[in-house]
Enzyme design. Sequence first.
Site, PDB file in Angstrom:
ATOM      1  N   LYS A  35      41.923  46.738  39.052  1.00 52.71           N
ATOM      2  CA  LYS A  35      42.730  45.586  38.638  1.00 52.71           C
ATOM      3  C   LYS A  35      41.856  44.591  37.858  1.00 52.71           C
ATOM      4  CE  LYS A  35      42.262  43.510  43.213  1.00 52.71           C
ATOM      5  NZ  LYS A  35      42.144  42.096  43.425  1.00 52.71           N
ATOM      6  N   ARG A 130      48.432  35.846  53.630  1.00 56.38           N
ATOM      7  CA  ARG A 130      48.581  35.681  52.189  1.00 56.38           C
ATOM      8  C   ARG A 130      49.732  36.544  51.695  1.00 56.38           C
ATOM      9  NH1 ARG A 130      43.912  37.681  48.079  1.00 56.38           N
ATOM     10  NH2 ARG A 130      44.681  39.660  48.894  1.00 56.38           N
ATOM     11  N   TYR A 255      23.748  19.329  26.136  1.00 55.83           N
ATOM     12  CA  TYR A 255      24.796  18.380  26.494  1.00 55.83           C
ATOM     13  C   TYR A 255      24.425  17.635  27.771  1.00 55.83           C
ATOM     14  CZ  TYR A 255      28.039  20.418  23.106  1.00 55.83           C
ATOM     15  OH  TYR A 255      28.651  20.829  21.948  1.00 55.83           O
ATOM     16  N   MET A 303      29.360  26.325  24.992  1.00 53.67           N
ATOM     17  CA  MET A 303      30.367  27.368  24.770  1.00 53.67           C
ATOM     18  C   MET A 303      29.747  28.660  24.232  1.00 53.67           C
ATOM     19  SD  MET A 303      33.759  27.197  22.382  1.00 53.67           S
ATOM     20  CE  MET A 303      34.426  25.735  23.150  1.00 53.67           C
TER      21      MET A 303
HETATM   22  C1  LIG Z   1      44.752  44.781  48.569  1.00 51.93           C
HETATM   23  C2  LIG Z   1      43.368  44.949  48.055  1.00 51.93           C
HETATM   24  N1  LIG Z   1      42.681  46.048  48.381  1.00 51.93           N
HETATM   25  C3  LIG Z   1      41.415  46.250  47.943  1.00 51.93           C
HETATM   26  C4  LIG Z   1      40.782  45.325  47.162  1.00 51.93           C
HETATM   27  C5  LIG Z   1      39.355  45.564  46.737  1.00 51.93           C
HETATM   28  O1  LIG Z   1      38.538  44.607  47.328  1.00 51.93           O
HETATM   29  P1  LIG Z   1      36.943  44.593  47.062  1.00 51.93           P
HETATM   30  O2  LIG Z   1      36.801  44.297  45.610  1.00 51.93           O
HETATM   31  O3  LIG Z   1      36.437  43.509  47.919  1.00 51.93           O
HETATM   32  O4  LIG Z   1      36.474  45.956  47.407  1.00 51.93           O
HETATM   33  C6  LIG Z   1      41.458  44.155  46.819  1.00 51.93           C
HETATM   34  C7  LIG Z   1      40.768  43.140  46.015  1.00 51.93           C
HETATM   35  O5  LIG Z   1      41.014  41.979  46.042  1.00 51.93           O
HETATM   36  C8  LIG Z   1      42.785  43.960  47.272  1.00 51.93           C
HETATM   37  O6  LIG Z   1      43.474  42.854  46.952  1.00 51.93           O
END
Ligand SMILES: Cc1ncc(COP(=O)(O)O)c(C=O)c1O
Length: 365
Positions: A35, A130, A255, A303
């Site tokens: 992701k 969450r 800066y 930047m």
């Molecule tokens: C539901 C879920 N599983 C697995 C992971 C992977 O986590 P990590 O990057 O800490 O291994 C995440 C990451 O946020 C997650 O949201």
Amino acid sequence: MARPLKATIDLNAILHNYKYAKKLHPTCKAFAVVKSNAYGHGAVKVAQYLDKEADAFAVAAIEEAIALRDANVVSPILLLEGVFEGDEWSVCEQNGFWVAMENAQQLESFINSGVKIEKIFVKLDSGMRRLGADKTLACELVSKLRESGRVGEVLLMTHFACADDVSDSMTMTQLSVFEETRREIGEIQASVANSAAIMKWAVPEGGWIRPGIMLYGISPFVGLTGRDLGLKPAMTLTSKVISVRTLEQGERVGYGLSYEAPERHQLATIAVGYGDGYARHTCNGAPLQINGMAAELAGRVSMDMITAKFKDTSNFLEMGQTVVLWGENVPVETVADAAGTIGYELVTRMTSRPRYCYLVDSEIK
Ligand SMILES: Cc1ncc(COP(=O)(O)O)c(C=O)c1O
């Protein structure tokens, strides 16, 4: 001549880290979590490279999954946040996406959609508060999905809040809530472990692990680097010295003039800045390497540029010297520490501005 900033991604390292996660749990299958653009490493390139080896991929949402299918990635892909709107179900069916589910609206839209889905992971809120259903709703989702006859397999998943802190008992508490729910359901495959849990906690045998940050060779634990854990860091961020000047004692830099030279020394200006993903709040003294030697940030991050000096200021700075911002010998975790954040954020916030270059067996692909 192009701007010299380059992010080099070692795809072999990512494969090594994926295999390492599986080796720690030989009875489990493993999602490669890609992701957020594979935590800034380039989801398409990473998934294409892992496609033959990975049991499946996991992304946050459907757009990320579609981008992988469009790039001819064939392995199953799990949507970790499930569907947001009912019309996504038919896209999931057509593309063989697997889906996480945590609420009654998602169940209803699935039932109304009439589609068949190979695997649905019912997400239990075992304490993180969450995402996820409570125990009663999770049991109900599992039984209704099974009754629908339109899901190949229903599994139970949860996510840990504190697995990166081995002294925190919350992970054991969450595991016991998970196991209690599992007992109530009866036979069901589990998926609980993120990277920290994969490396430091006892997780249920069988089922699915979900390594994310460890794939990229980065540690989820404070005070430990990926290398300390036997991982291979995948991203090296390099640039060059584009200007050199000499500061007199007491001269100030950049800066806000936030750095003051404690003695006469040379100062390097380097092509990288917060427009590339190098965090603006990284403090004076943050580690980097110039020409293979230890150096440190001296002055506020702009930047497009940073300024730095050698730790041993008797070393000689020259234009064109290579700078390692993080990677080999400069763990991203230590740079993150100097920016008051975590390695996850530094790599994930990388922008599209640096040149990205992918290595397989040390050759550019
Ligand atoms: C539901 C879920 N599983 C697995 C992971 C992977 O986590 P990590 O990057 O800490 O291994 C995440 C990451 O946020 C997650 O949201």
